[in-house]
Design a protein around this motif. Structure first.
Motif, PDB file in Angstrom:
ATOM      1  N   UNK A   6       6.722   9.794 -19.648  1.00 43.44           N
ATOM      2  CA  UNK A   6       5.343   9.883 -19.156  1.00 43.44           C
ATOM      3  C   UNK A   6       4.998   8.645 -18.333  1.00 43.44           C
ATOM      4  N   UNK A   7       5.447   7.465 -18.796  1.00 42.48           N
ATOM      5  CA  UNK A   7       5.147   6.236 -18.061  1.00 42.48           C
ATOM      6  C   UNK A   7       5.761   6.247 -16.665  1.00 42.48           C
ATOM      7  N   UNK A   8       6.985   6.778 -16.551  1.00 46.59           N
ATOM      8  CA  UNK A   8       7.638   6.838 -15.246  1.00 46.59           C
ATOM      9  C   UNK A   8       6.888   7.787 -14.309  1.00 46.59           C
ATOM     10  N   UNK A   9       6.416   8.899 -14.853  1.00 42.88           N
ATOM     11  CA  UNK A   9       5.645   9.844 -14.028  1.00 42.88           C
ATOM     12  C   UNK A   9       4.352   9.198 -13.557  1.00 42.88           C
ATOM     13  N   UNK A  10       3.632   8.552 -14.483  1.00 45.55           N
ATOM     14  CA  UNK A  10       2.347   7.932 -14.141  1.00 45.55           C
ATOM     15  C   UNK A  10       2.549   6.848 -13.091  1.00 45.55           C
ATOM     16  N   UNK A  11       3.605   6.040 -13.242  1.00 43.36           N
ATOM     17  CA  UNK A  11       3.883   4.987 -12.268  1.00 43.36           C
ATOM     18  C   UNK A  11       4.180   5.584 -10.896  1.00 43.36           C
ATOM     19  N   UNK A  12       5.009   6.628 -10.870  1.00 37.88           N
ATOM     20  CA  UNK A  12       5.332   7.268  -9.592  1.00 37.88           C
ATOM     21  C   UNK A  12       4.093   7.890  -8.966  1.00 37.88           C
TER      22      UNK A  12
END
Length: 424
Positions: free
Chosen positions: A309-315
């Motif tokens: 989820x963190x990687x998606x939010x960052x992207x």
């Protein structure tokens, strides 16, 4: 003065202002997963350590270096969940899901724990969305799983993604390839770091996990597993690619893509984003036809993915996607005197019970201060109650956009607030 405490290294607090975008990601994921026929499963936050040593693999960096393992009061070795697939496979076996119509299609949204160096979008406690499909060996199942993740990213508005694809072969063709790869690694040992030397000894395929630039360069010309697949694995790989084409998905072949777990067979895949720098992976997965049997279940094919989820939010943030606005109260209640505070508290309870978001002052502010707070809250209306309103059973309603005021009976004010919620 007592020294203030902070969150442990590699963890973080998800603050109220961070919640709307995360909630959007999770809600969209659950909608997409449901459309594809996946049902939610939740597994314990910790498991018997043997689940991961058997399932994920003793030679993996996860098991060797990254797990949070502890001994419980009964002397049993337990591990905080470092990844989602093995626990879901354990649940599949434990609850006899092999007796259900196959494939059994499951999804999860869970925290994971890995002791690794914190980096942008990567944390020691992170949250992962994932799907797992058990019981089907069909290459179309692989293509569907990849399509699920592609659909999620597309509907969230993620841009600049590349899909990378590989095949890990199977029990029939991988051993011979492992011999070839080990020979190559031995011949070029000087080109690899000491850690790769240890990986080559335990499982030569794990050398592809190395992020050292010199090792990555040397592996570019290493023997390729896709060139040594058995006929069955080669045919499976071709049909997966056909399934991707039917969904309009393009991909790049990446023979170094082995992912981080030993349980993978045949298909492995990963979506990468140029927006995330060197740590470009957003999510990925693959097929694991030997996993269920390795943890004590019947031979069962499976395929799935995990995406942080963190990687998606960052992207998304780097794509310029703005979070949805936070929910604002419809009504802010203002009390003009002490007696009115009791009436305001009761009215707030009634509004909330009817489904109307309402807020009020708990800091003993003056009426002027309460009106300022009403404006800051973003509420549509201020419901004002003072001595006159208490006597007449009325509410003064101020439209906080126009400033217009009118006096309504309490029932009329309640109906006005309900109409603002329902649009009727």
């Amino acid at each position: 003065m007592t020294e203030p405490l902070s969150a442990p290294k590699g963890t973080y607090d998800i603050l109220p202002e961070d919640q709307p975008l995360r909630r959007r990601v999770i809600d969209r994921a659950e909608d997409v997963f449901g459309r594809y026929g996946y049902s939610r499963i939740d597994t314990p936050m910790f498991e018997d350590t043997r689940l991961f040593s058997r399932g994920v693999g003793e030679s993996t960096d996860i098991v060797r270096k990254e797990m949070y393992t502890f001994q419980d009061l009964g002397g049993r070795s337990m591990t905080l969940r470092p990844e989602g697939t093995a626990p879901v496979a354990r649940a599949y076996v434990e609850h006899g899901m092999h007796t259900l119509p196959q494939p059994v299609k499951l999804y999860y949204h869970s925290p994971m724990f890995r002791y690794e160096s914190p980096q942008s979008g990567r944390y020691r406690q992170h949250y992962q969305l994932g799907v797992e499909a058990f019981g089907s060996a069909a290459p179309e199942m692989d293509a569907e799983v990849i399509g699920v993740l592609a659909t999620l990213y597309r509907e969230l508005g993620l841009q600049g993604l590349d899909l990378r694809l590989n095949s890990m072969g199977c029990r029939e063709c991988r051993p011979a390839y492992s011999v070839l790869l080990r020979e190559y690694l031995d011949e070029h040992a000087d080109a690899f770091c000491p850690e790769c030397g240890e990986r080559a000894r335990l499982n030569p395929l794990r050398t592809f996990d190395c992020k050292v630039p010199g090792c990555r360069s040397a592996l570019e010309v290493a023997p390729r597993l896709t060139e040594h697949l058995c006929p069955a694995c080669a045919a499976h790989h071709v049909r997966v690619q056909e399934g991707l084409a039917m969904q309009g998905l393009t991909f790049m072949t990446d023979h170094t893509l082995v992912r981080g777990m030993d349980y993978y067979t045949r298909t492995t895949f990963e979506f990468q984003s140029s927006l995330l720098g060197a740590q470009s992976g957003v999510g990925g997965g693959g097929r694991y036809d030997d996993l269920v049997e390795a943890i004590g279940g019947p031979p069962t094919p499976g395929v799935g993915f995990g995406t942080g989820v963190e990687r998606i939010v960052l992207a998304l943030s780097r794509c310029g996607v703005t979070p949805p606005p936070p929910r604002r109260p419809v009504v802010y209640l203002v009390a003009l005197n002490g007696d009115a505070r009791r009436a305001v508290f009761a009215l707030a309870h009634e509004l909330r019970a009817r489904g109307v978001a309402a807020d009020l002052d708990y800091m003993a502010r003056s009426p002027k201060g309460q009106m300022k707070q009403a404006g800051r809250s973003g509420a549509r209306y201020a419901f004002i109650i003072g001595e006159e309103e208490l006597i007449g059973g009325a509410v003064t309603v101020r439209d906080l956009s126009s400033g217009e005021e009118r006096s309504l009976e309490s029932a009329e004010a309640l109906s006005l607030a309900l109409a603002a919620v329902t649009g009727v």
